[in-house]
Design a protein around this motif. Structure first.
Motif, PDB file in Angstrom:
ATOM      1  N   UNK B 140       0.351  -1.453   0.461  1.00 49.24           N
ATOM      2  CA  UNK B 140      -0.370  -0.043  -0.184  1.00 49.24           C
ATOM      3  C   UNK B 140       0.862   1.575  -0.234  1.00 49.24           C
ATOM      4  N   UNK B 141       2.100   0.812   0.272  1.00 50.44           N
ATOM      5  CA  UNK B 141       3.139   2.637   0.136  1.00 50.44           C
ATOM      6  C   UNK B 141       3.003   2.870  -0.491  1.00 50.44           C
ATOM      7  N   UNK B 142       2.915   2.061  -2.168  1.00 47.95           N
ATOM      8  CA  UNK B 142       3.440   2.586  -3.628  1.00 47.95           C
ATOM      9  C   UNK B 142       2.289   2.731  -4.052  1.00 47.95           C
ATOM     10  N   UNK B 143       1.010   2.749  -4.071  1.00 45.29           N
ATOM     11  CA  UNK B 143      -0.446   3.897  -4.099  1.00 45.29           C
ATOM     12  C   UNK B 143       0.100   5.325  -4.842  1.00 45.29           C
ATOM     13  N   UNK B 144       0.943   6.262  -3.384  1.00 46.66           N
ATOM     14  CA  UNK B 144       1.193   7.440  -3.674  1.00 46.66           C
ATOM     15  C   UNK B 144       2.226   7.107  -5.121  1.00 46.66           C
ATOM     16  N   UNK B 145       3.089   6.265  -5.099  1.00 47.40           N
ATOM     17  CA  UNK B 145       4.345   6.104  -5.955  1.00 47.40           C
ATOM     18  C   UNK B 145       3.646   5.816  -7.697  1.00 47.40           C
ATOM     19  N   UNK B 146       2.581   5.096  -7.580  1.00 54.18           N
ATOM     20  CA  UNK B 146       2.044   5.021  -9.135  1.00 54.18           C
ATOM     21  C   UNK B 146       0.916   6.470  -9.335  1.00 54.18           C
ATOM     22  N   UNK B 147       0.507   6.347  -8.215  1.00 53.06           N
ATOM     23  CA  UNK B 147      -0.534   8.208  -9.020  1.00 53.06           C
ATOM     24  C   UNK B 147       0.148   9.068  -8.341  1.00 53.06           C
ATOM     25  N   UNK B 148       1.539   8.782  -8.348  1.00 49.40           N
ATOM     26  CA  UNK B 148       2.301  10.585  -8.488  1.00 49.40           C
ATOM     27  C   UNK B 148       2.320  11.240  -9.044  1.00 49.40           C
ATOM     28  N   UNK B 149       1.817  11.217  -9.569  1.00 47.94           N
ATOM     29  CA  UNK B 149       1.946  12.738 -11.171  1.00 47.94           C
ATOM     30  C   UNK B 149       0.052  12.507 -11.516  1.00 47.94           C
ATOM     31  N   UNK B 150      -0.899  11.948 -10.948  1.00 49.56           N
ATOM     32  CA  UNK B 150      -1.916  12.077 -10.964  1.00 49.56           C
ATOM     33  C   UNK B 150      -2.662  13.678 -10.087  1.00 49.56           C
ATOM     34  N   UNK B 151      -3.761  14.348 -10.380  1.00 49.64           N
ATOM     35  CA  UNK B 151      -4.445  15.532  -9.953  1.00 49.64           C
ATOM     36  C   UNK B 151      -6.423  15.308  -8.995  1.00 49.64           C
ATOM     37  N   UNK B 152      -6.439  14.174 -10.041  1.00 51.41           N
ATOM     38  CA  UNK B 152      -8.063  13.878 -10.346  1.00 51.41           C
ATOM     39  C   UNK B 152      -8.225  12.769 -10.492  1.00 51.41           C
ATOM     40  N   UNK B 153      -9.589  12.798 -10.042  1.00 53.21           N
ATOM     41  CA  UNK B 153     -10.223  11.138 -10.435  1.00 53.21           C
ATOM     42  C   UNK B 153     -11.395  11.239 -10.784  1.00 53.21           C
ATOM     43  N   UNK B 154     -11.598  11.287 -12.140  1.00 47.20           N
ATOM     44  CA  UNK B 154     -12.830  10.938 -13.005  1.00 47.20           C
ATOM     45  C   UNK B 154     -13.591   9.762 -12.914  1.00 47.20           C
ATOM     46  N   UNK B 155     -14.923  10.386 -12.373  1.00 45.94           N
ATOM     47  CA  UNK B 155     -15.998   9.432 -12.667  1.00 45.94           C
ATOM     48  C   UNK B 155     -16.693   9.729 -13.908  1.00 45.94           C
ATOM     49  N   UNK B 156     -16.722   8.931 -14.459  1.00 42.66           N
ATOM     50  CA  UNK B 156     -17.573   8.783 -15.382  1.00 42.66           C
ATOM     51  C   UNK B 156     -19.186   7.601 -15.144  1.00 42.66           C
ATOM     52  N   UNK B 157     -19.653   8.524 -14.845  1.00 48.18           N
ATOM     53  CA  UNK B 157     -21.474   7.626 -14.126  1.00 48.18           C
ATOM     54  C   UNK B 157     -21.737   7.138 -15.344  1.00 48.18           C
ATOM     55  N   UNK B 158     -22.723   6.669 -15.114  1.00 45.46           N
ATOM     56  CA  UNK B 158     -23.391   6.111 -16.214  1.00 45.46           C
ATOM     57  C   UNK B 158     -24.584   6.073 -15.694  1.00 45.46           C
ATOM     58  N   UNK B 159     -25.418   6.252 -14.580  1.00 41.54           N
ATOM     59  CA  UNK B 159     -26.184   6.800 -13.650  1.00 41.54           C
ATOM     60  C   UNK B 159     -26.051   8.102 -13.117  1.00 41.54           C
ATOM     61  N   UNK B 160     -26.932   8.366 -12.113  1.00 38.66           N
ATOM     62  CA  UNK B 160     -26.650   8.911 -11.031  1.00 38.66           C
ATOM     63  C   UNK B 160     -26.946   8.237  -9.758  1.00 38.66           C
ATOM     64  N   UNK B 161     -26.332   7.477  -9.497  1.00 39.77           N
ATOM     65  CA  UNK B 161     -25.991   6.414  -7.978  1.00 39.77           C
ATOM     66  C   UNK B 161     -25.751   6.656  -7.554  1.00 39.77           C
ATOM     67  N   UNK B 162     -25.865   7.351  -6.409  1.00 42.47           N
ATOM     68  CA  UNK B 162     -25.749   6.997  -4.849  1.00 42.47           C
ATOM     69  C   UNK B 162     -24.425   6.552  -4.192  1.00 42.47           C
ATOM     70  N   UNK B 163     -24.797   5.132  -4.283  1.00 42.91           N
ATOM     71  CA  UNK B 163     -23.491   4.430  -3.648  1.00 42.91           C
ATOM     72  C   UNK B 163     -22.571   4.075  -4.441  1.00 42.91           C
ATOM     73  N   UNK B 164     -22.836   4.155  -5.962  1.00 50.16           N
ATOM     74  CA  UNK B 164     -21.727   3.901  -6.832  1.00 50.16           C
ATOM     75  C   UNK B 164     -20.903   5.120  -6.841  1.00 50.16           C
ATOM     76  N   UNK B 165     -21.302   6.150  -6.722  1.00 47.42           N
ATOM     77  CA  UNK B 165     -21.094   7.683  -5.974  1.00 47.42           C
ATOM     78  C   UNK B 165     -19.859   7.852  -5.252  1.00 47.42           C
ATOM     79  N   UNK B 166     -20.491   7.440  -4.331  1.00 45.93           N
ATOM     80  CA  UNK B 166     -19.428   7.242  -2.960  1.00 45.93           C
ATOM     81  C   UNK B 166     -18.549   6.379  -2.938  1.00 45.93           C
TER      82      UNK B 166
END
Ligand code: B12
Lengths: 227, 202
Positions: B140-166
């Motif tokens: 798990x300490x490598x999560x930061x290493x893998x994603x160090x160049x990333x700034x945002x997570x874009x959720x491509x939502x199929x529907x506005x489902x609150x559970x999936x959004x969570x």
């Protein structure tokens, strides 16, 4: 107590790379330097041995991706200290050539590129890693600044592929193509694509990169194989 | 299994939810869906032969077959297999490209190169497919290493489902990224099927 510089020392150094132990690697490098180790030997018999082993192990499916990334990062950290010492001592590391390597504009995947950089460095190339999302002019400038012999471009994404061809076109435009060998790699890169854009070679993994680059640079040696 | 009837859609498990609900929503009863495991994503070199095996297994059982895979990092190898088998596919580089819409995907990448995309399926199976899939559960300490160049997570939502959004929000938090949601529906898939199979969208 000063440590002994012997086979066991070099093996321990290789192990720090295999285990991705940055701190342990730095400590062993510094202890070694204090005990008078030849920095060149520390790279070749220690760090290089470790990263080559890890490259083979990953190819054979024995280790996980984070372990590979950790090893490449440890190699880089240890080599930075040793390279500094080599430079300070005025001696030049025997190099088969200087390669400028980066991930092309539009892509920020960096593990494969970093592994190739570490393995080439371990195998006697002077490597200048200029990072990710690199645009055409930055590649050209870095080749000039470092008087490089080779350009290495990486991408794992299909969309930025054509930019690799544009970098090669630019090399021609500025009259540098004859002096620079071009090697490309990354999962969507095939031999046909490399031929299409006029690259000199494609490396399918880090060991293959060494084999192909040795071929381009006229280096003769026995190569390690996976499995 | 019904035979001699309808069109088979061969698709990646990662977009199964989107495809199933699109087919239901439009009442496209002649379309049948078979999926390959989503984890093939991480080993793209295995995709072409896995798709070929599906095609062989289904041959003769449907009037027509269409592959809903993009190139997906196979470096043209999937197209080579499909050409040999005489089956066609939707275009695009990967499923995010088609789900977001190609122009929109290119725009998002240009605006913010450090964008990481998740679908509802990926958000719900984040631990299994993203973390465990890449061995990050062990390191798990490598999560930061893998994603160090990333700034945002874009959720491509199929529907506005609150559970999936969570789930998607949690994924962003785990990765230390800013969260954004885009409601994309089924992306370019419906238009493609409309044209390719002569169907009408509802
Ligand atoms: C790990 C990974 C990630 C990590 C990257 C971590 C990092 N810091 O690099 C994370 C999870 C962050 C990620 C993100 C994304 N990824 Co990704 N990723 C992968 C994965 C699973 C492994 C890549 C890897 O590191 N392999 C290990 C290294 C050692 O191998 P390698 O990269 O192939 O490199 C070797 C050779 O190719 C060669 N090589 C590589 N470069 C060079 C250069 C030279 C000069 C030479 C000689 C050789 C060479 O030698 C290397 C060493 O052996 C691949 C699938 C796969 N197995 O390829 C998908 C994959 C590359 N990703 C993909 C996608 C789509 C994405 C995302 C868009 C997905 C998303 N959900 O948003 C984003 C990118 C967004 C963005 N803004 O760019 C697709 C690309 C499809 C395509 N070609 O268009 C793939 C193929 C997965 C798939 N089938 O869909 N990814």
């Amino acid at each position: 107590m000063a440590i002994e510089i012997d086979e066991a020392y070099f093996d321990a150094l290789a192990e720090t790379v295999i285990d991705g132990e940055d701190e342990e690697c730095v400590k062993l490098v510094n202890d070694g330097l204090a005990a008078g180790v030849d920095p060149l030997e520390a790279v070749e018999k220690g760090l290089a041995k470790g990263i080559n082993q890890v490259g083979v192990d990953f190819g054979a499916g024995v280790i996980f991706l984070p372990e590979l990334a950790m090893a490449a990062d440890t190699m880089k950290t240890g080599a930075a200290i040793l390279d500094e010492k080599i430079r300070e001592s005025g001696s030049r590391r025997m190099s088969h050539g200087t390669i400028v390597i980066g991930t092309i504009k539009g892509d920020i995947h960096d593990i494969g590129k970093s592994v190739v950089a570490a393995v080439l460095q371990a195998n006697g190339y002077n490597v200048v890693d200029i990072g990710i999302d690199v645009d055409i002019d930055t590649f050209i400038q870095a080749l000039k600044d470092n008087e490089a012999d080779v350009l290495g471009m990486s991408t794992l994404l299909t969309l930025p592929l054509m930019t690799m061809g544009e970098v090669i076109d630019k090399l021609k435009e500025v009259g540098m193509r004859d002096k620079i060998k071009v090697i490309v790699g990354g999962c969507p890169v095939t031999q046909e694509f490399a031929d299409e854009i006029g690259a000199d070679a494609v490396g399918f993994d880090a060991q293959d990169a060494v084999v192909k680059l040795d071929g381009l640079m006229g280096v003769n040696r026995v190569h390690a194989t996976a499995g | 299994m019904e035979t001699g009837k309808g069109t088979l859609l061969i698709c990646c498990g990662a977009i199964a939810n989107e495809v199933v609900s699109m087919v239901r929503h439009n009442g496209w009863d002649d379309l049948h869906i078979q999926c390959l495991p989503a984890h093939l994503h991480g080993t793209p070199k295995k995709i072409p032969e896995a798709v070929r095996a599906k095609i062989h297994a289904a041959r003769g059982q449907f009037d027509d077959m269409v592959v809903l895979y993009s190139d997906c990092g196979t470096g043209g190898q999937l197209d080579a297999v499909l050409q040999e088998e005489g089956v066609d596919r939707i275009g695009g580089a990967h499923c995010y490209d088609i789900l977001a819409g190609r122009d929109e995907f290119a725009r998002m990448m240009a605006d913010e190169p450090g964008s990481f995309f998740v679908t509802g399926f990926l958000a719900r199976n984040f631990d299994r497919l993203v973390l465990r899939g890449m061995g990050l559960d062990r390191y798990p300490h490598m999560i930061g290493r893998f994603f160090r160049n990333y700034t945002r997570l874009v959720y491509l939502a199929h529907t506005d489902d609150p559970k999936l959004r969570m789930h998607a929000e949690q994924a962003a938090e785990t990765l230390g990224l800013r969260f954004e949601m885009r409601l994309v529906g089924s992306g370019e898939y419906p238009q493609f099927l409309e044209t390719r199979c002569g169907l009408n969208c509802r």
